[in-house]
Write a protein that holds these residues in place. Structure first.
Motif, mmCIF file in Angstrom:
data_model
loop_
_atom_site.group_PDB
_atom_site.id
_atom_site.type_symbol
_atom_site.label_atom_id
_atom_site.label_comp_id
_atom_site.label_asym_id
_atom_site.label_seq_id
_atom_site.Cartn_x
_atom_site.Cartn_y
_atom_site.Cartn_z
ATOM 1 N N PRO A 136 -3.786 2.274 10.274
ATOM 2 C CA PRO A 136 -3.678 2.646 9.079
ATOM 3 C C PRO A 136 -2.258 3.482 8.891
ATOM 4 C CG PRO A 136 -5.880 2.579 9.355
ATOM 5 C CD PRO A 136 -5.097 2.644 10.788
ATOM 6 N N CYS A 137 -1.429 3.311 8.218
ATOM 7 C CA CYS A 137 -0.132 4.215 7.669
ATOM 8 C C CYS A 137 0.108 4.266 6.473
ATOM 9 C CB CYS A 137 0.988 3.919 8.935
ATOM 10 S SG CYS A 137 2.293 4.796 8.875
ATOM 11 N N LEU A 138 0.388 5.436 5.769
ATOM 12 C CA LEU A 138 0.643 5.461 4.332
ATOM 13 C C LEU A 138 2.149 5.575 4.384
ATOM 14 C CD1 LEU A 138 -1.751 7.720 2.377
ATOM 15 C CD2 LEU A 138 -1.781 5.131 2.596
ATOM 16 N N GLY A 139 3.003 5.291 5.293
ATOM 17 C CA GLY A 139 4.340 5.602 5.447
ATOM 18 C C GLY A 139 5.038 4.720 4.283
ATOM 19 N N PRO A 140 4.651 3.436 3.938
ATOM 20 C CA PRO A 140 5.146 2.468 2.883
ATOM 21 C C PRO A 140 5.097 3.327 1.509
ATOM 22 C CG PRO A 140 4.196 1.218 4.337
ATOM 23 C CD PRO A 140 3.552 2.788 4.806
ATOM 24 N N VAL A 141 4.302 4.233 1.391
ATOM 25 C CA VAL A 141 4.145 4.416 -0.310
ATOM 26 C C VAL A 141 4.471 6.043 -0.228
ATOM 27 C CG1 VAL A 141 2.538 2.905 -0.942
ATOM 28 C CG2 VAL A 141 1.596 5.024 -0.059
ATOM 29 N N THR A 142 4.838 6.838 0.901
ATOM 30 C CA THR A 142 4.920 8.145 1.017
ATOM 31 C C THR A 142 6.509 8.619 1.044
ATOM 32 O OG1 THR A 142 3.034 8.316 2.292
ATOM 33 C CG2 THR A 142 4.765 10.252 2.329
ATOM 34 N N HIS A 143 6.591 9.649 0.140
ATOM 35 C CA HIS A 143 8.003 10.074 0.111
ATOM 36 C C HIS A 143 8.669 10.724 1.420
ATOM 37 C CE1 HIS A 143 11.287 12.596 -1.648
ATOM 38 N NE2 HIS A 143 10.912 12.198 -2.959
ATOM 39 N N ALA A 144 9.847 10.298 1.706
ATOM 40 C CA ALA A 144 10.534 10.763 2.899
ATOM 41 C C ALA A 144 10.913 12.052 2.939
ATOM 42 C CB ALA A 144 12.022 9.977 2.981
ATOM 43 N N GLY A 145 11.024 12.723 3.916
ATOM 44 C CA GLY A 145 11.560 14.081 4.115
ATOM 45 C C GLY A 145 11.038 14.929 5.446
ATOM 46 N N CYS A 146 9.913 14.342 6.264
ATOM 47 C CA CYS A 146 9.489 14.903 7.405
ATOM 48 C C CYS A 146 9.960 14.221 8.607
ATOM 49 C CB CYS A 146 8.013 14.556 7.362
ATOM 50 S SG CYS A 146 7.730 12.876 7.981
ATOM 51 N N GLY A 147 11.132 13.345 8.389
ATOM 52 C CA GLY A 147 11.437 12.441 9.492
ATOM 53 C C GLY A 147 10.636 11.532 10.188
ATOM 54 N N ALA A 148 9.565 11.298 9.575
ATOM 55 C CA ALA A 148 8.734 10.124 10.106
ATOM 56 C C ALA A 148 8.034 11.135 11.373
ATOM 57 C CB ALA A 148 9.217 9.067 10.442
ATOM 58 N N LEU A 149 7.544 12.075 10.966
ATOM 59 C CA LEU A 149 6.733 12.981 12.248
ATOM 60 C C LEU A 149 5.606 12.479 12.802
ATOM 61 C CD1 LEU A 149 6.912 15.645 13.414
ATOM 62 C CD2 LEU A 149 5.751 16.605 11.760
ATOM 63 N N CYS A 150 4.754 11.945 12.132
ATOM 64 C CA CYS A 150 3.385 11.514 12.637
ATOM 65 C C CYS A 150 3.761 10.050 13.196
ATOM 66 C CB CYS A 150 2.301 11.209 11.576
ATOM 67 S SG CYS A 150 1.968 12.924 10.794
ATOM 68 N N PRO A 151 4.213 9.021 12.861
ATOM 69 C CA PRO A 151 4.663 7.696 13.463
ATOM 70 C C PRO A 151 5.520 7.950 14.617
ATOM 71 C CG PRO A 151 4.955 7.324 11.377
ATOM 72 C CD PRO A 151 4.663 8.974 11.413
ATOM 73 N N SER A 152 6.213 8.918 14.685
ATOM 74 C CA SER A 152 7.033 9.309 15.791
ATOM 75 C C SER A 152 6.077 9.773 17.046
ATOM 76 C CB SER A 152 7.892 10.438 15.859
ATOM 77 O OG SER A 152 9.128 10.004 14.887
ATOM 78 N N TYR A 153 4.820 10.264 16.816
ATOM 79 C CA TYR A 153 3.706 10.474 17.982
ATOM 80 C C TYR A 153 2.617 9.609 17.743
ATOM 81 C CZ TYR A 153 6.322 14.899 18.440
ATOM 82 O OH TYR A 153 7.131 15.706 18.661
ATOM 83 N N ALA A 154 2.947 8.198 17.471
ATOM 84 C CA ALA A 154 2.302 7.074 17.351
ATOM 85 C C ALA A 154 1.041 7.287 16.610
ATOM 86 C CB ALA A 154 1.827 6.783 18.854
#
Ligand code: SF4
Ligand code: SF4
Length: 272
Positions: free
Chosen positions: A189-207
């Motif tokens: 599960p990942c809330l990336g599609p509804v979450t505001h950018a700004g962190c540089g996709a920190l968490c998905p970058s660490y799977a």
């Protein structure tokens, strides 16, 4: 031009309301950038950094934290009155923060569990963002905020322009980083599609899946997101919980969390 005739520097004030100080620390951590800005702006009020105080009014106020007491509801109006521009920073100031979990519960019960002497606690039943109380000129999201975005806001203010802070989703940053999508590849599960950018996709970058600490992106499709979470096997109770973290009271997350809250009454937005 003699020094006595140079224009005064614009003044910056930094205010704290109910918060953990993490966003103020982000400002302090911008050491190199602050040195570059030092000759262009005067830090006039910033108790976390210095005891020296220049009295207001101020050209720019950065406000961290949410409103949780009657005193703070009065104080933020005073801050607004003495600020030419007011920018809110972080999840607490922009959406009420993690402390807004009280908005869905009984505050007296919370106090009785957390404090040994709850009779000494004076607090409001809700935690609300700054914009619920006063006009706000710009909102910078994140828990904590991103240093690069903060410097962009300060620079934009100095140049009298709108900050270039995109309101698209973490997924855009994730694709740009060349990440493999954790949801598509692993069913995470990942809330990336509804979450505001700004962190540089920190968490998905660490799977890891995003849990939404930057709050909702512009026009998020939260109901479609909830459908995907169901498809991945997430029970209704956990769909509510995933929308109720640092930005639980941000309107799109608040509404979607309530829609799946089996304990919420229909008149409060829960499932009929
Ligand atoms: S991992 Fe998350 S943020 Fe990245 S593309 Fe997939 S859903 Fe979007
Ligand atoms: S939770 Fe989401 S928004 Fe927060 S740092 Fe992780 S990927 Fe970024």
């Amino acid at each position: 031009m003699p020094a006595s005739e140079t224009a005064p520097l614009p003044t910056l004030a930094v205010w704290k309301f109910a918060s953990c100080d993490g966003c103020q620390l982000t400002l302090l951590n911008c050491e190199d950038e602050l040195l570059a800005l030092a000759g262009k702006i005067q830090i006039a009020y910033f108790p976390e950094a210095t005891r020296a105080v220049v009295s207001g009014p101020y050209d720019l106020s950065l406000v961290e934290g949410s409103i949780t007491t009657a005193e703070d509801a009065t104080r933020i109006r005073e801050v607004r009155r003495m600020s030419r521009h007011l920018v809110t920073i972080g999840a607490c100031a922009t959406s009420g923060g993690i402390q807004a979990l009280r908005n869905f519960a009984d505050i007296d019960e919370f106090c009785s569990v957390v404090y040994a002497q709850p009779a000494y606690i004076e607090t409001l039943a809700t935690s609300t963002p700054i914009e619920a109380h006063v006009d706000v000129d710009f909102q910078l999201r994140g828990c904590p905020i991103d240093p690069g975005q903060l410097v962009e806001v300060l620079t934009a203010f100095l140049q009298s322009r709108t900050p270039r802070i995109p309101s698209y989703s973490v997924c855009i940053e994730c694709k740009r980083a060349g990440n493999v999508c954790v949801t598509v590849a692993h069913g995470t599960p990942c809330l990336g599609p509804v979450t505001h950018a700004g962190c540089g996709a920190l968490c998905p970058s660490y799977a890891r899946g995003c849990y939404g600490c930057f709050g909702p992106k512009g026009t998020p499709n939260t109901s479609s997101m909830a459908d995907r979470l169901h498809f991945l096997g997430m029970p209704e109770r956990d769909v509510t919980r995933i929308f109720r973290t640092f930005n639980a009271a941000a309107e799109p997350f608040r509404r979607e969390g309530l829609r799946h809250d089996e304990s919420a009454l229909p008149e409060r937005g829960g499932l009929p």
